[in-house]
Write an enzyme that holds these catalytic residues in place. Structure first.
Site, PDB file in Angstrom:
ATOM      1  N   ARG A  93      -5.198  71.567 -26.030  1.00  0.00           N
ATOM      2  CA  ARG A  93      -5.602  71.862 -25.064  1.00  0.00           C
ATOM      3  C   ARG A  93      -4.398  72.002 -24.038  1.00  0.00           C
ATOM      4  O   ARG A  93      -3.319  71.513 -24.561  1.00  0.00           O
ATOM      5  CB  ARG A  93      -6.458  70.868 -24.167  1.00  0.00           C
ATOM      6  CG  ARG A  93      -6.075  69.487 -24.191  1.00  0.00           C
ATOM      7  CD  ARG A  93      -6.978  68.625 -23.422  1.00  0.00           C
ATOM      8  NE  ARG A  93      -6.695  67.025 -23.712  1.00  0.00           N
ATOM      9  CZ  ARG A  93      -5.654  66.481 -23.362  1.00  0.00           C
ATOM     10  NH1 ARG A  93      -4.975  67.113 -22.476  1.00  0.00           N
ATOM     11  NH2 ARG A  93      -5.420  65.107 -23.566  1.00  0.00           N
ATOM     12  N   HIS A 120      -2.107  52.601 -21.508  1.00  0.00           N
ATOM     13  CA  HIS A 120      -1.757  53.859 -22.378  1.00  0.00           C
ATOM     14  C   HIS A 120      -2.088  55.065 -21.930  1.00  0.00           C
ATOM     15  O   HIS A 120      -2.331  56.201 -22.511  1.00  0.00           O
ATOM     16  CB  HIS A 120      -2.736  53.664 -23.703  1.00  0.00           C
ATOM     17  CG  HIS A 120      -2.765  52.097 -24.139  1.00  0.00           C
ATOM     18  ND1 HIS A 120      -1.638  51.432 -24.785  1.00  0.00           N
ATOM     19  CD2 HIS A 120      -3.727  51.180 -24.203  1.00  0.00           C
ATOM     20  CE1 HIS A 120      -2.024  50.241 -24.986  1.00  0.00           C
ATOM     21  NE2 HIS A 120      -3.252  49.827 -24.428  1.00  0.00           N
ATOM     22  N   LYS A 169      -8.768  62.702 -33.895  1.00  0.00           N
ATOM     23  CA  LYS A 169      -7.555  62.035 -34.242  1.00  0.00           C
ATOM     24  C   LYS A 169      -7.412  61.613 -35.776  1.00  0.00           C
ATOM     25  O   LYS A 169      -6.741  61.866 -36.496  1.00  0.00           O
ATOM     26  CB  LYS A 169      -7.169  60.796 -33.498  1.00  0.00           C
ATOM     27  CG  LYS A 169      -6.887  61.311 -31.915  1.00  0.00           C
ATOM     28  CD  LYS A 169      -6.747  59.982 -31.091  1.00  0.00           C
ATOM     29  CE  LYS A 169      -6.460  60.262 -29.569  1.00  0.00           C
ATOM     30  NZ  LYS A 169      -7.521  61.068 -29.111  1.00  0.00           N
ATOM     31  N   GLU A 188      -4.337  51.718 -35.383  1.00  0.00           N
ATOM     32  CA  GLU A 188      -2.871  52.000 -35.828  1.00  0.00           C
ATOM     33  C   GLU A 188      -2.177  50.910 -35.762  1.00  0.00           C
ATOM     34  O   GLU A 188      -2.649  49.957 -34.913  1.00  0.00           O
ATOM     35  CB  GLU A 188      -2.375  53.324 -35.025  1.00  0.00           C
ATOM     36  CG  GLU A 188      -2.969  54.516 -35.038  1.00  0.00           C
ATOM     37  CD  GLU A 188      -2.226  55.621 -34.199  1.00  0.00           C
ATOM     38  OE1 GLU A 188      -1.573  54.908 -33.273  1.00  0.00           O
ATOM     39  OE2 GLU A 188      -2.512  56.735 -34.392  1.00  0.00           O
TER      40      GLU A 188
END
Length: 649
Positions: free
Chosen positions: A292, A235, A116, A200
């Site tokens: 994926r 999440h 990420k 974030e």
């Protein structure tokens, strides 16, 4: 030419891949841990290889064992599914070095987008808008603390190498950061073998919209429209649908083209998903790219009529994409729900145990079930607790929603907790029907979606008693089936027939007198004009009531009275799992809410805290222990109430 495919995964995705492989005439090879030796994906494969161990680190994450399994079985290709090593560049390289075809993108693309942090740096360079935060190499607490202050609390910690909600924590204040970072790092290491994190700004009330992309080795790339995955808990996605409600054709095109551009920038090949946060103004921010196949790929298949696993296998074999962008259809609407073994009433705590009862909805147009379990299977604490995915398609969103609700009504699960009743409440909620979606949906509607348990009424117990008697096997004491002694009807000579039962449902036990006007018709009980689903499994009875299946057992009141005096003060394991941290010592005094033990189950960490102020008088576990549900972990003795001095005026 591929004739044998090894599937380096488990559960419903392994079964899903096998289905397409068989349709293409391929032989399938399953891998499994010791725990999964009798799992459904093993039973359905043409051949199986035992990787050993139980935890993912000892089985499905062992690259060398997977390569050896492929070579031993004669497989030419390896499909990683999703999760585990599906986004691991080292695994892709190991397959290539062993002469195996990896059904996925090249290792270079996984390196670029599978991390990420690296993906965000790449998108920033390409000018794609990002959510403020930190995605650098320095993993020290002080660095994250400075980044959090710069972005502004609340912030979101995410595992750099993974997804699916593992290694993800919301941090509301600076004082919470250190513990949250340490816990997230442990989860990430256990799930993905990589503890690196990114941070974030936690965007409030966003929608989670993702784009399905596909690219081949000839340089062609397309997007197969978008999915809305905003309904989430911990999440992790719970409900997904395609296309995303309310998107204009112009916004759909802009997001799709941005996703394709991202894929082409790294020489991507195969199936991938570019995930965005979408705000109410129509602005979107890059989150991550999953290199994926996604859990929610069936809704994309439903609206396009394409088999994405078949696309993967053809592209991996060097063939071009079967369709151009202009040829990709968008027909109707599809919604998917994830059926989990978990307890929504206990903050979605994962459940493990045996599926005493498991029955899927009937097949039909617009109906699809992807599952990895069967009745009688065990649900292990070592892996993700998803049991199945139920997918409905319709000409429009409302048709798909109502069809999926009907499927959920037909689904039966017994023997362990599941989120089935919760899913029904989500689909039936007026806000969901009106497509009022964002990632805070569940929290905002918690009062309706997660109501406190209500006491079961007397009518339920009376009907349950009748159901028990009707479903119970005959306790005949005579060889003559017509003898009155062969009937289980409470006959008393010279008196009216009567029979009282002591039944237990969940945490409640009642003495019940059965109703006399309920009739058994197949798998249902007919009473006062309504039908109630009914299933008997040995000494367990499952009766539908209030939109969910209630599990009942018969209680011996004398034995129950003898066991009423249970030891006080003990804290037990809420599920099967492993102890990753013991935070207290014998003799230590703790306040209410103090962290005592951290238990890892289903690749998630669960904190056990002191329910009251007390002194630790005994420890029943140590770090690294594997514990079963109900095992005593901590003996906590309550501290006496402090004496208050009287103030004399």
């Amino acid at each position: 030419m591929i004739d044998t495919l090894l599937i380096a995964n488990r559960g419903e995705i392994a079964c899903r891949i096998m289905r397409t492989a068989r349709e293409l005439g391929l032989r399938t090879v399953a891998v499994h841990s010791d725990t999964d030796r009798n799992a459904r994906h093993v039973r359905e494969a043409d051949a199986a290889v035992n990787l050993g161990g139980a935890k993912p680190a000892d089985s499905y994450l062992r690259i060398e064992a997977l390569i050896a399994a492929a070579q031993h079985s004669g497989a030419q290709a390896v499909h990683p599914g999703y999760g585990f090593l599906s986004e691991n560049a080292d695994f892709a390289r190991a397959c290539e070095q062993a002469g195996l075809l990896f059904v996925g993108p090249p290792a270079s693309a996984i390196d670029a987008m599978g991390s990420k942090s690296a993906a965000k740096a790449l998108m920033q360079h390409a000018g794609v808008p990002l959510v403020p935060g930190y995605h650098g190499d320095d993993q020290q607490l002080d660095t994250f603390a400075r980044a959090a202050e710069a972005a502004g609390y609340p912030v979101l910690l995410k595992a750099s190498a993974g997804g699916g909600g593992k290694g993800m924590k919301v941090v509301e204040a600076p004082a919470e950061l250190a513990d949250a970072l340490a816990s997230a790092q442990r989860e990430a290491k256990a799930s993905f073998g990589d503890a690196r994190m990114l941070l974030e700004k936690y965007v409030l009330q966003p929608r989670h919209v993702e784009i399905q992309v596909f690219a081949d080795s000839q340089g062609n790339a397309v997007y197969l429209h978008e999915r809305d995955c905003s309904i989430q808990r911990r999440h992790q996605k719970v409900v997904e649908e395609a296309p995303a409600p309310g998107l204009s054709a112009e916004l759909r095109q802009r997001m799709g083209e941005a996703a394709v551009k991202a894929a082409q920038a790294i020489g991507y090949v195969g199936a991938g998903t570019v995930e965005f946060l979408l705000d109410a103004r129509g602005d979107f921010f890059f989150m991550e790219m999953n290199t994926r196949l996604q859990v929610e790929h069936p809704v994309t298949e439903a609206i396009t009529g394409q088999d994405l696993v078949a696309w993967q296998l053809r592209v991996a074999a060097g063939q071009p994409l079967p369709l151009t962008q202009a040829q990709i259809p968008l027909h109707g609407h599809a919604i998917e729900v994830r059926l989990y073994a978990e307890d929504p009433e206990q903050d979605f705590l994962p459940a493990s145990g045996t599926l005493t009862l498991y029955r899927e909805p009937a097949a039909g147009p617009g109906r699809r079930v992807d599952s990895g379990v069967s009745e009688g299977d065990s649900v292990s604490p070592f892996y993700d607790p998803m049991l199945a995915k139920l997918i409905a398609w319709g000409e429009d969103r409302e048709t798909a929603r109502l069809r999926l609700l009907a499927m959920l009504d037909e689904q039966m699960i017994g023997g362990l907790r599941s989120n089935l009743p919760f899913l029904k409440r989500v689909l039936a909620h007026p806000a969901f029907a009106a497509a009022e979606l964002d990632t805070g949906f569940i929290a905002r509607h918690a009062d309706t979606l997660l109501p406190p348990p209500a006491e079961l009424p007397a009518a339920f117990w009376a009907l349950a008693a009748r159901a028990w008697l009707l479903s119970e096997a005959s306790t005949a004491r005579s060889d003559d089936p017509h003898s009155p002694w062969a009937a289980n009807n409470g006959l008393r000579l010279g008196l009216s027939s009567a029979q009282t039962l002591h039944l237990r449902c969940e945490q409640e036990t009642r003495r019940a007198l059965p109703v006399d006007d309920a009739l058994l018709q197949g798998d249902q009980l007919l009473w006062q004009g309504q039908r109630y689903p009914l299933q008997r499994r040995g000494e367990r009875l499952f009766l539908g009531w209030g939109g969910q299946l209630r599990e009942l057992t018969r209680v011996d009141p004398i034995s129950a009275a003898q066991q009423a005096q249970a030891p006080q003060g003990g804290l037990t394991a809420p599920m099967n799992g492993s102890i990753v941290r013991v935070a207290v010592r014998v003799g230590e005094q703790v306040e209410a809410g103090t962290l005592l033990v951290v238990l890892e189950a289903m690749k998630m960490e669960h904190s056990i805290r002191a329910p009251y102020a007390g002194e630790v008088i005994a420890l029943g576990c140590a770090e690294g222990d594997l514990v079963e549900e109900g095992r005593l972990l901590i003996e906590l003795q309550a501290l006496p109430e402090p004496k208050r001095e009287e103030i004399l005026e």
